[in-house]
Scaffold this motif. Structure first.
Motif, PDB file in Angstrom:
ATOM      1  N   HIS A 209       0.846  -1.198   0.000  1.00  0.00           N
ATOM      2  CA  HIS A 209       0.000   0.000   0.000  1.00  0.00           C
ATOM      3  C   HIS A 209       0.882   1.250   0.000  1.00  0.00           C
ATOM      4  O   HIS A 209       1.857   1.325   0.747  1.00  0.00           O
ATOM      5  CB  HIS A 209      -0.920   0.010   1.213  1.00  0.00           C
ATOM      6  CG  HIS A 209      -2.038   0.996   1.079  1.00  0.00           C
ATOM      7  ND1 HIS A 209      -1.855   2.334   1.286  1.00  0.00           N
ATOM      8  CD2 HIS A 209      -3.335   0.837   0.719  1.00  0.00           C
ATOM      9  CE1 HIS A 209      -3.012   2.965   1.071  1.00  0.00           C
ATOM     10  NE2 HIS A 209      -3.924   2.068   0.725  1.00  0.00           N
ATOM     11  N   PRO A 210       0.544   2.226  -0.848  1.00  0.00           N
ATOM     12  CA  PRO A 210       1.371   3.441  -0.890  1.00  0.00           C
ATOM     13  C   PRO A 210       1.507   4.118   0.476  1.00  0.00           C
ATOM     14  O   PRO A 210       2.558   4.706   0.758  1.00  0.00           O
ATOM     15  CB  PRO A 210       0.610   4.349  -1.870  1.00  0.00           C
ATOM     16  CG  PRO A 210      -0.134   3.410  -2.741  1.00  0.00           C
ATOM     17  CD  PRO A 210      -0.493   2.232  -1.880  1.00  0.00           C
TER      18      PRO A 210
ATOM     19  N   CYS B 261     -10.719   6.298  -2.498  1.00  0.00           N
ATOM     20  CA  CYS B 261      -9.644   5.831  -1.622  1.00  0.00           C
ATOM     21  C   CYS B 261      -9.300   6.926  -0.620  1.00  0.00           C
ATOM     22  O   CYS B 261      -9.059   8.071  -0.996  1.00  0.00           O
ATOM     23  CB  CYS B 261      -8.421   5.508  -2.470  1.00  0.00           C
ATOM     24  SG  CYS B 261      -6.963   5.187  -1.474  1.00  0.00           S
TER      25      CYS B 261
ATOM     26  N   HIS C  21       0.385   7.667  -6.563  1.00  0.00           N
ATOM     27  CA  HIS C  21      -0.052   6.746  -7.612  1.00  0.00           C
ATOM     28  C   HIS C  21      -1.512   6.927  -7.973  1.00  0.00           C
ATOM     29  O   HIS C  21      -2.096   6.082  -8.633  1.00  0.00           O
ATOM     30  CB  HIS C  21       0.178   5.302  -7.167  1.00  0.00           C
ATOM     31  CG  HIS C  21       1.582   5.033  -6.746  1.00  0.00           C
ATOM     32  ND1 HIS C  21       2.593   4.830  -7.656  1.00  0.00           N
ATOM     33  CD2 HIS C  21       2.163   4.970  -5.531  1.00  0.00           C
ATOM     34  CE1 HIS C  21       3.734   4.632  -7.014  1.00  0.00           C
ATOM     35  NE2 HIS C  21       3.497   4.721  -5.713  1.00  0.00           N
ATOM     36  N   PHE C  22      -2.118   7.998  -7.499  1.00  0.00           N
ATOM     37  CA  PHE C  22      -3.542   8.208  -7.719  1.00  0.00           C
ATOM     38  C   PHE C  22      -3.837   8.193  -9.220  1.00  0.00           C
ATOM     39  O   PHE C  22      -3.168   8.841 -10.004  1.00  0.00           O
ATOM     40  CB  PHE C  22      -3.970   9.544  -7.108  1.00  0.00           C
ATOM     41  CG  PHE C  22      -5.432   9.812  -7.222  1.00  0.00           C
ATOM     42  CD1 PHE C  22      -6.311   9.343  -6.258  1.00  0.00           C
ATOM     43  CD2 PHE C  22      -5.940  10.530  -8.303  1.00  0.00           C
ATOM     44  CE1 PHE C  22      -7.655   9.592  -6.364  1.00  0.00           C
ATOM     45  CE2 PHE C  22      -7.297  10.767  -8.415  1.00  0.00           C
ATOM     46  CZ  PHE C  22      -8.157  10.301  -7.445  1.00  0.00           C
TER      47      PHE C  22
ATOM     48  N   CYS D  18      -9.045   5.041  -8.591  1.00  0.00           N
ATOM     49  CA  CYS D  18      -8.865   5.355  -7.184  1.00  0.00           C
ATOM     50  C   CYS D  18     -10.024   6.157  -6.599  1.00  0.00           C
ATOM     51  O   CYS D  18     -10.111   6.293  -5.385  1.00  0.00           O
ATOM     52  CB  CYS D  18      -7.569   6.115  -6.986  1.00  0.00           C
ATOM     53  SG  CYS D  18      -6.151   5.178  -7.570  1.00  0.00           S
TER      54      CYS D  18
ATOM     55  N   ALA E 210      -6.498  -0.503  -5.162  1.00  0.00           N
ATOM     56  CA  ALA E 210      -6.838  -1.137  -6.439  1.00  0.00           C
ATOM     57  C   ALA E 210      -5.590  -1.320  -7.299  1.00  0.00           C
ATOM     58  O   ALA E 210      -5.551  -2.184  -8.160  1.00  0.00           O
ATOM     59  CB  ALA E 210      -7.864  -0.283  -7.172  1.00  0.00           C
TER      60      ALA E 210
ATOM     61  N   ILE F 193       1.910  -1.254  -8.503  1.00  0.00           N
ATOM     62  CA  ILE F 193       2.899  -0.414  -7.822  1.00  0.00           C
ATOM     63  C   ILE F 193       4.049  -1.256  -7.316  1.00  0.00           C
ATOM     64  O   ILE F 193       3.860  -2.252  -6.628  1.00  0.00           O
ATOM     65  CB  ILE F 193       2.254   0.314  -6.625  1.00  0.00           C
ATOM     66  CG1 ILE F 193       1.091   1.165  -7.116  1.00  0.00           C
ATOM     67  CG2 ILE F 193       3.278   1.148  -5.899  1.00  0.00           C
ATOM     68  CD1 ILE F 193       0.207   1.649  -5.997  1.00  0.00           C
TER      69      ILE F 193
HETATM   70  S1  SF4 Z   1      -6.179   3.158  -4.459  1.00  0.00           S
HETATM   71 FE1  SF4 Z   1      -5.118   4.651  -5.709  1.00  0.00          FE
HETATM   72  S2  SF4 Z   1      -5.032   6.451  -4.435  1.00  0.00           S
HETATM   73 FE2  SF4 Z   1      -5.536   4.755  -3.112  1.00  0.00          FE
HETATM   74  S3  SF4 Z   1      -3.608   4.052  -2.349  1.00  0.00           S
HETATM   75 FE3  SF4 Z   1      -4.028   2.860  -4.121  1.00  0.00          FE
HETATM   76  S4  SF4 Z   1      -3.048   3.945  -5.782  1.00  0.00           S
HETATM   77 FE4  SF4 Z   1      -3.162   5.370  -4.094  1.00  0.00          FE
END
Ligand code: SF4
Ligand code: SF4
Lengths: 296, 315, 696
Positions: free
Chosen positions: C254-255, C293, C301-302, C307, C327, C332
């Motif tokens: 997760h970012p 999100c 990464h949006f 997202c 998602a 990523i």
């Molecule tokens: S869903 Fe999209 S905005 Fe949310 S953490 Fe993952 S990449 Fe980032």
């Protein structure tokens, strides 16, 4: 869940906003509004006393008329009756409000000026200053308030200035203790240390860094203290040590009527109601303000 | 702990000494006035000077002060000008009367205000809490002489249940104590109740109460064993210090109801300019106030183990 | 009566939603929370402040206060849903089958009740023991949690114990009823690292011995790694990633989790190879959370369309436990971490800016000389003893140590808030030890500035930000006239990367990180040569910490200012310091270049301190040294070597009798210890980099 309210946008006219915010939060406390309304009423009466269609408060007319009775001339109405000397009770009440608000206000102000100065010095300077001022405060606080009033006023005489002096004697030490406590807490804050590390002098620190940040509790206390002072002035009046007659004084009005109370209950009850409602106004406002300050 | 008590005691003695000195200074620097009071308003200046010389008033100030203090410590406060009797003889019966009054007030006020305060503080925001809060604001807003006026109007003039004065001219009479006691309880209970409430409410939201609840203890045990003891520390000091306020109220009430107590005596003495009597009465009043401060300080430390055992750590 | 061992989890939260109801309306604190804890398992719940992790613990205990309510979901404890239970039934579970340990041990013990009485309540209430038996058990438990002299502790009041002892008592209390589950809410956050290490060990030991399941709540990633089997990462009320600790920490998907890791300094990587990266933006207020999100507004990464939908937890393929609420987790990839490739490039030492020689600072606790009216007697504390140190132009000198070591006192003496008792401080060749700040000339004051610790206190709440910085500008005589002053203030705001609008803001409208930036702007206003920063970031969340640290060191490097960085956080110190001074009970025990201090030879205290730091990086292996005993009181410091009461390598009676000599190792490395140099040099490194983790 620390901060629930979103920070607002940048404020330009900060004073106006602060005022609006204060009034806005006042609206959320019914107690505070009631208190403010009572105070506003008495304040209006006090200010308007000279222009209201009232009888001369010191002029004996017809003694012991009950409330809502019509005078012998058929045109004047004694809304609240007359006292044992035949003076119009309503008029005396309203002129009495003027007197008590002016002198209680001045006395509280004087006590605050002295108390704040003492508290700032004692709290910020510490050491010998603190010891000496604390001793002085303890000395004055060791007199039961009424004893202090009686001793001071019987010695120096009951004039308005002397009464202000006596109230200052009795209240300043208590205010000093509150300010000192707040200062002792605030002076360890980092922003005070930051001010010192940029070389600010004691006056700047006391009046810019410390005092403004102690204002919350002090405003609440000032409200309460106005109530106490009102009680003190009226009690002195009742004991015959108040502002000199014949100008109307709520406490004195009760004392004058008391021996004949059975015949002139109204001349005793209305001033009692007046003083109680005024003090209630101060106390309600203080309580409301405290609640608001605790909330956010 | 003992050191602390000793220190507080020392502070008390120091305050009393300074107060007595100031009082002596206030009342006896104006010697001619003293003589005038004793000899009456029509005495001539020579008579007064003569009296001062004879009574030793022209001796150095500090010597006279020393004598006054040693006499006072032996219980001799001089002679009252107005009542033409030794001050001590006047003082003690009056003090006893006031003690009865104050004792009754405390007897009623303490249980009432503690009970209401604790119950309200246990359930912050409840109906009882709000009700008590408003009631106590209301009663503390009515000065003693005003509530006396209300009660007299109702119970004396309207209902004719109670006597309107408490001079006890026909011997001791309980019914004459009802109104004075009621007035004082009414004015004082609100303050103590609010303090108790605030203290209790604060304790109930503390972390150690959370610990106690999350230990699975029954509610009565949480309140009685954990909350109460901590919550009553603050009200204790307030109650003791209340003596100081009560003294002020006692003066008003005794004057209003013509009760023959210490407060009325002090008031009469002050109004008449009865110098020895005022000095003695004020000293007694200050002693009561300072002593209650001492008791409250020491009591606070005794109740609070964090101070009592400060410094003795297990390491 | 304990139920026979069951197969299912001890605790299972299913779709739990908790909200607080305030005047501002409903505020969701925890949303759609799922968690299972198996018997004997230790699960960590990690996240920054405001993420809802503590609310989870209180919800499990069903203790949410008047304002909090569980609005949906179930909490199954041993299969039984706790949500509908009444007070009476809850009482049989609280304390008996679920125990809780809190953040502030002092506050969670009743101050006016003896420890013994507080302990006895548990067995007396939950198991029908007689008093004598209960007492036996309680004493036994006190011994088991590693407390000495149990009888004395049994009869003392909480304030007579140290923080570490108090926390052990709380743990003993929780264990007395032999619970199935222990909830630990930041149990060591209020404690020093060496004390923390002991408590962590104890907890681990207990769960192994009694088979107690643990839910460990913390903001500290390293601590979770040291104590837990599995971890759930929370953000804005939701779990965003969960899985095995080594799994998640080794290959987080997760970012947000990645962002958390990139924001904390790790041993084995430094400024050059792995600069700290703050997470941009700030945590949205509960009522402002985005529809899609929750991390969207801060996520690099949006991607619109993917997202801005609500995200669900998704299991990773490949038979692992890991689940992610993102998602794009499949796309990523985290760039491989930079590794330290030897000592950092040495920077040219500048001229000596600060020279401290034999500095002593004593102060009295208690009150003034005539203490009848204001308080109690006085005792003297020797807060600083014989400090000797140097700081050069442009370098970062870190002072580390635990609470009570005298590092903050030293800072105050340096800037003149407190006068020194003895010794010399030369700043730019001027003697300043005896001069309180009020007596220093304006120019000197401007050149020697300080940044304070607590962001909530660093600004005067009654003045606007602009007015406060403008005052500094005027005070130091840097500009005159309204316009010129304002221009300087704008420049300073720019320096700390804040927009001009902040000129008109009031402190309460600022976040902690923003306040600290203003503090930095204020300190750098007069172009100082030396800035003392006393724990400037310790009160901030990690993601904000990184931004403030980077900003501070960046400005300092560009201006070649000497930075005296005072901290208890060894990872941070290692990350940014050129030279390090280690203090213990008012004395310097070791000093030298960062490289020298963090590698052998170590002073025994430094060694223990380093080993106590919990490290989040699964690639790092730490050699464990647990200190016995408590930190001695600064009022009665031990004789001889101050560390002898706890030193694991104590060299006999000598250490108690004589103050240790300072031994030199190399050009700039000094250790105060009686142990012979060879003996000191023999120690192994505390951290070992085990190479890249075994996950793809
Ligand atoms: S869903 Fe999209 S905005 Fe949310 S953490 Fe993952 S990449 Fe980032
Ligand atoms: S001097 Fe002795 S006690 Fe002190 S650190 Fe060295 S070995 Fe340990």
């Amino acid at each position: 869940m620390r901060r629930l309210r979103a920070p607002g946008p940048g404020e330009a006219a900060s004073a106006a906003t602060a005022l609006r915010r204060a009034l806005g939060s006042l609206r959320e406390s019914p107690l505070a509004i009631t208190g403010a309304a009572i105070l506003a009423f008495w304040l209006a009466m006090a200010v308007l006393a000279p222009v209201l269609p009232l009888a001369d408060p010191n002029l004996p007319l017809e003694p012991l008329r009950p409330p809502l009775s019509v005078g012998a001339d058929g045109s004047t109405t004694f809304w609240l009756g007359t006292d044992i000397k035949g003076r119009d009770v309503l008029s005396r009440l309203i002129w009495g409000a003027r007197r008590v608000l002016v002198w209680a206000g001045l006395a509280t102000l004087a006590a605050y000026l002295v108390g704040i100065a003492m508290g700032l010095v004692a709290g910020y300077r510490g050491g010998w200053w603190d010891e000496a001022l604390s001793f002085l405060a303890n000395l004055l606080l060791s007199f039961p308030v009424m004893v202090l009033y009686i001793v001071v006023i019987t010695r120096i005489g009951a004039s308005p200035i002397n009464i202000v002096l006596a109230v200052t004697f009795a209240s300043a030490p208590a205010i000093m203790r509150i300010v000192r406590g707040l200062v002792l807490d605030l002076k360890t804050r980092d922003y005070v240390l930051a001010a010192r590390t940029r070389g600010e002098g004691a006056l700047w620190i006391m009046f810019v860094e410390l005092l403004p940040n102690a204002r919350g509790p002090l405003i609440v206390d000032a409200c309460l203290r106005m109530g106490y002072t009102t009680i003190a002035l009226a009690t002195l009046g009742f004991l015959g040590l108040g502002l000199p007659p014949p100008d109307p004084d709520w406490g004195a009005m009760i004392a004058e009527t008391q021996p004949m109370g059975a015949f002139a209950g109204h001349a005793m009850l209305f001033p009692a109601l007046a003083v109680s409602s005024l003090v209630l106004g101060f106390n309600l406002l203080a309580d409301g303000l405290r609640e608001i300050s605790l909330r956010d | 702990m003992l050191r602390l008590a000793a220190r507080r005691f020392g502070a008390m003695i120091l305050i009393m000494a300074v107060v007595s000195f100031i009082l002596f200074l206030i009342f006896e620097t104006d010697k001619l006035a003293v003589a005038g009071k004793v000899l009456g308003p029509y005495s001539s200046l020579e008579q007064r000077e003569l009296w001062l010389e004879r009574e030793g008033y022209n001796r150095p100030f500090l010597v006279r002060y020393g004598e006054w203090v040693t006499d006072a410590l032996r219980g001799d406060f001089g002679e009252s000008i107005r009542f033409k009797a030794p001050v001590a003889d006047l003082l003690w019966p009056r003090l006893a009367n006031s003690a009865i009054l104050a004792g009754l007030v405390f007897l009623l006020m303490i249980p009432l205000s503690l009970l209401l305060g604790v119950l309200a503080g246990m359930r912050e925001g409840s109906l009882l809490d709000r009700g008590l809060s408003f009631l106590s604001i209301l009663t503390t807003s009515v000065p003693e002489f005003a509530s006396a006026a209300f009660l007299v109007a109702l119970f004396v003039f309207e209902l004719r249940w109670l006597p309107g004065t408490s001079a006890m001219t026909g011997g001791f009479d309980w019914s004459q104590l009802v109104l004075p006691v009621a007035v004082l309880v009414l004015y004082d209970f609100g303050y103590v109740a609010r303090m108790t409430r605030a203290s209790m409410a604060e304790v109930m939201t503390s972390h150690y109460i959370r610990t106690a609840i999350l230990k699975g203890l029954p509610r009565h045990r949480v309140v009685l064993r954990h909350a109460l003891r901590n919550a009553l520390i603050a009200p204790f000091t307030v109650i003791v210090l209340q003596l100081n306020w009560l003294l002020s109220g006692v003066i008003v009430v005794e004057v209003f109801f013509a009760y023959k107590g210490f407060g009325a005596l002090l008031y009469d003495a002050a109004m008449f300019g009865d110098i020895y009597l005022i000095e003695a009465c004020t000293m007694v009043a200050v002693f009561v106030a300072v002593f209650s401060q001492f008791v409250s300080d020491v009591g606070y430390t005794l109740l609070n183990p964090r101070i009592r055992f400060a410094g003795s750590t297990v390491r | 009566m304990r139920a026979p061992p069951e197969e299912g989890p001890v605790l299972a939260c299913e779709g739990l939603c908790v909200s607080y109801f305030t005047r501002a309306g409903e505020i969701p604190a925890v949303v759609d929370f799922d968690l299972r804890i198996a018997p004997g398992e230790a699960v960590g719940l990690v996240g920054e402040s405001g993420c809802g992790k503590s609310t989870v613990a209180l919800a499990i205990m069903r203790y949410l206060g008047r304002a909090g309510r569980i609005v949906a979901g179930r909490i199954r404890f041993r299969g039984r849903d706790l949500v509908p239970l009444g007070e009476r039934e809850l009482r049989r579970i609280r304390g008996a089958r679920i125990g809780m340990i809190y953040q502030e041990p002092m506050a969670s013990l009743n101050p006016s009740m003896k420890i013994g009485a507080q302990l006895l309540e548990v067995p007396l209430c939950h198991r029908n023991l007689r008093r004598g038996e209960a007492r036996e058990r309680a004493l036994e438990m006190l011994a088991r949690v590693g407390l000495p002299d149990t009888r004395r502790i049994f009869g003392s009041y909480p304030h007579q114990l140290s923080g570490g002892q108090q926390q052990r008592v709380v743990i003993a209390m929780a264990l007395l009823a032999d619970p199935d589950l222990l909830l630990l809410d930041e149990p060591t956050t209020a404690l020093d690292v060496t004390i923390e290490a002991g408590i962590l060990d104890l907890v681990g030991d207990i769960s192994a011995r009694f088979g107690t399941a643990l839910l460990y709540i913390s903001h500290n990633l390293g601590l979770i790694r040291r104590t837990c089997d599995r971890v759930a990462v929370m953000y804005a009320g939701e779990v965003v990633e969960e899985g095995g600790v080594e799994e998640v920490f080794g290959a987080m998907r997760h970012p947000y989790t990645q962002g958390l890791f990139d924001a904390v300094p790790l041993p084995g990587s430094d400024r050059a190879t792995r600069p700290l990266r703050p997470i941009p933006g700030r945590l949205p207020l509960p009522q402002e959370r985005p529809r899609g999100c929750v991390f969207g507004p801060r996520c690099a990464h949006f991607r619109a369309g993917i997202c801005d939908r609500r995200q669900r937890m998704e299991a990773l393929t490949g038979g692992r436990l890991q689940r992610v609420r993102c998602a794009r987790h499949g796309e990523i990839r985290r760039p491989p971490r930079g590794r330290s490739t030897g000592p950092p490039e040495a920077r040219e030492p500048g001229a000596v800016m600060l020279e401290v020689r034999g500095l002593d600072k004593e102060y009295a606790v208690g009150d003034g000389p005539f203490t009848l009216f204001t308080g109690d007697g006085r005792r003297r504390i020797r807060a600083n003893r014989k400090l000797d140190l140097l700081a050069r132009e442009g370098e970062t000198l870190a002072i580390v140590g635990e609470s009570g070591c005298g590092k903050s006192t030293f800072a105050k003496v340096l800037v003149g808030l407190e006068p020194a008792t003895a010794g010399r401080i030369r700043f730019e060749g001027r003697e300043v030890a005896a001069a309180p700040v009020e007596k220093r000339e304006r120019e000197l004051v401007a050149r020697l500035q300080m940044i304070f610790q607590n962001p909530f206190e660093t600004l005067n709440p009654s003045l606007t930000v602009g007015a406060q910085i403008a005052r500094v500008v005027r005070k130091f005589g840097l500009a005159r006239g309204r316009e010129e002053v304002r221009r300087r203030v704008f420049e300073l705001l720019e320096l700390v990367k804040l927009p001009r609008e902040f000129f008109w803001r009031r402190p309460r409208q600022l976040s902690g990180g923003q306040k600290q930036r203003i503090g930095i702007a204020r300190a750098f206003a007069g172009d100082p040569k030396l800035v003392v920063a006393d724990e400037p970031v310790s009160a901030l969340d990690v993601s904000v910490q990184a931004a403030v640290v980077e900003l501070l060191t960046d400005i300092q490097r560009r201006r070649r200012t000497t930075l005296l960085f005072i901290s208890h956080d060894l990872s941070l110190v290692r990350y940014l310091a050129d030279r390090v001074v280690v203090m213990y009970l008012g004395r310097i025990v070791e000093q030298g270049t960062a490289e020298a201090v963090f590698t052998p030879p170590y002073h025994p205290y430094t060694e223990a301190l380093l080993s106590a730091v919990p490290v989040a990086d699964p690639a790092v292996v730490t050699r464990r040294i647990i200190l016995e005993g408590e930190l001695p009181s600064a009022l009665e410091p031990p004789s001889g070597c101050p560390f002898h009461t706890r030193c694991p390598r104590k060299a006999g009676a000598l250490c108690e009798e004589r103050e240790p000599p300072e031994q030199r190792f190399g050009a700039d490395h000094r250790i105060a210890c009686h142990l012979p140099a060879e003996e000191l040099a023999r120690g192994a490194t505390v951290f070992r980099d085990a190479g890249l983790p075994g996950f793809p």
